[in-house]
Design a protein around this motif. Structure first.
Motif, short mmCIF file in Angstrom:
data_model
loop_
_atom_site.label_atom_id
_atom_site.label_comp_id
_atom_site.label_asym_id
_atom_site.label_seq_id
_atom_site.Cartn_x
_atom_site.Cartn_y
_atom_site.Cartn_z
N MET A 46 0.84 -1.20 0.00
CA MET A 46 0.00 0.00 0.00
C MET A 46 0.87 1.25 0.00
O MET A 46 0.58 2.21 -0.72
N MET A 47 1.93 1.24 0.79
CA MET A 47 2.82 2.40 0.83
C MET A 47 3.49 2.62 -0.53
O MET A 47 3.58 3.76 -1.01
N GLN A 48 3.93 1.53 -1.16
CA GLN A 48 4.59 1.65 -2.46
C GLN A 48 3.61 2.14 -3.52
O GLN A 48 3.93 3.04 -4.31
N LEU A 49 2.40 1.57 -3.55
CA LEU A 49 1.40 2.00 -4.52
C LEU A 49 0.99 3.45 -4.29
O LEU A 49 0.82 4.21 -5.25
N SER A 50 0.85 3.84 -3.04
CA SER A 50 0.50 5.23 -2.73
C SER A 50 1.59 6.19 -3.20
O SER A 50 1.29 7.25 -3.74
N GLU A 51 2.83 5.79 -3.02
CA GLU A 51 3.95 6.62 -3.46
C GLU A 51 3.97 6.72 -4.99
O GLU A 51 4.18 7.81 -5.54
N GLU A 52 3.78 5.61 -5.67
CA GLU A 52 3.73 5.64 -7.14
C GLU A 52 2.57 6.49 -7.64
O GLU A 52 2.71 7.24 -8.60
N LEU A 53 1.44 6.36 -6.98
CA LEU A 53 0.27 7.14 -7.36
C LEU A 53 0.52 8.63 -7.16
O LEU A 53 0.19 9.46 -8.01
N SER A 54 1.14 8.97 -6.04
CA SER A 54 1.46 10.37 -5.76
C SER A 54 2.44 10.92 -6.81
O SER A 54 2.26 12.04 -7.30
N SER A 55 3.44 10.13 -7.15
CA SER A 55 4.40 10.54 -8.17
C SER A 55 3.71 10.73 -9.52
O SER A 55 3.98 11.70 -10.25
#
Length: 196
Positions: free
Chosen positions: A129-138
Motif C-alpha cells: 500500500m505504501m509503495q502503490l500510494s507513493e507511485e500514485l502520488s508521483s
C-alpha cells in the motif's frame, strides 16, 4: 509592362510564402498541443493501471468499506471512458469537459479511499500500500506537469489561430479552437478569507 508583371509576381510569391508560413505555424502549434495531450494520456494510463492494484491491496483490510472501493472502481471506469473520448478528439471542448469531470470524480474517490485507509493502521503500514500510494502520488505530479504543458500548448495554438493575420488563414483552412483540460475537484476547499 514587363516590370509590372515581375513586381506582381514577386508580390504574389511573397503573399503565397507568407500564407504557407502561417499555415505551417498553425499546423505545428496544433501538433504541439496534440503531442502534449499524448503525454497526459501516458500518465493517466499509468494512473489507471495503478488503481486496480491499490484497490486489491485495500480490499483485504477494508471489508466494511465496500462502497468506497466500488466508488473508486466506477470513477476509474468513467475516467478511462473520458480519456478514450479525449484521445479521439484532443482539444475538443466536449471531450475535454468530459475528461475533466471524470478526472475530478476519480480524484475525489481516490481521496476518500486514502482518508479511509488512514483509519486502518495495518493497511497504512502495508508495504504494498505504501509503495502503490507513493507511485500514485508521483504519477499525480507527472499528470499535473503534463496538464500544464498541454494547457500551455493549447494557449499558444489558440493565440496563433486567433491573432491577425493567423486568423485569416485559420478560418480559411478550418483550424478549430482547442480547449484547455480543466479538472474539477469536488469538495475542494477555498482558502480562508481574512478581513480586518
Amino acid at each position: 509592362m514587363m516590370m509590372t508583371l515581375i513586381v506582381l509576381a514577386v508580390i504574389a510569391a511573397v503573399i503565397v510564402f507568407w500564407g504557407v508560413g502561417i499555415y505551417n505555424g498553425l499546423v505545428a502549434a496544433r501538433n504541439a498541443f496534440r503531442n502534449a495531450f499524448a503525454q497526459i494520456d501516458v500518465q493517466l494510463t499509468r494512473r489507471y493501471d495503478l488503481i486496480p492494484n491499490l484497490v486489491e491491496v485495500a480490499k483485504t483490510y477494508l471489508k466494511h468499506e465496500r462502497e468506497t472501493l466500488e466508488a473508486v472502481i466506477q470513477a476509474r471506469a468513467a475516467a478511462v471512458s473520458g480519456l478514450a473520448a479525449a484521445k479521439a478528439q484532443p482539444g475538443s471542448a466536449e471531450a475535454m469537459a468530459k475528461l475533466g469531470a471524470a478526472e475530478g470524480g476519480l480524484a475525489g474517490a481516490l481521496s476518500r479511499l486514502m482518508v479511509v485507509a488512514e483509519a486502518y493502521p495495518d493497511l497504512k503500514g502495508n508495504q504494498n500500500m505504501m509503495q502503490l500510494s507513493e507511485e500514485l502520488s508521483s504519477t499525480e505530479n507527472k499528470i499535473a506537469f503534463a496538464r500544464q504543458a498541454y494547457n500551455d500548448s493549447v494557449m499558444a495554438y489558440n493565440n496563433r489561430r486567433e491573432m491577425f493575420p493567423g486568423n485569416l488563414v485559420a478560418g480559411s483552412f478550418g483550424f478549430q479552437p482547442a480547449s484547455l483540460l480543466e479538472i474539477s475537484e469536488p469538495g475542494r476547499r477555498e482558502p480562508p478569507k481574512v478581513a480586518f
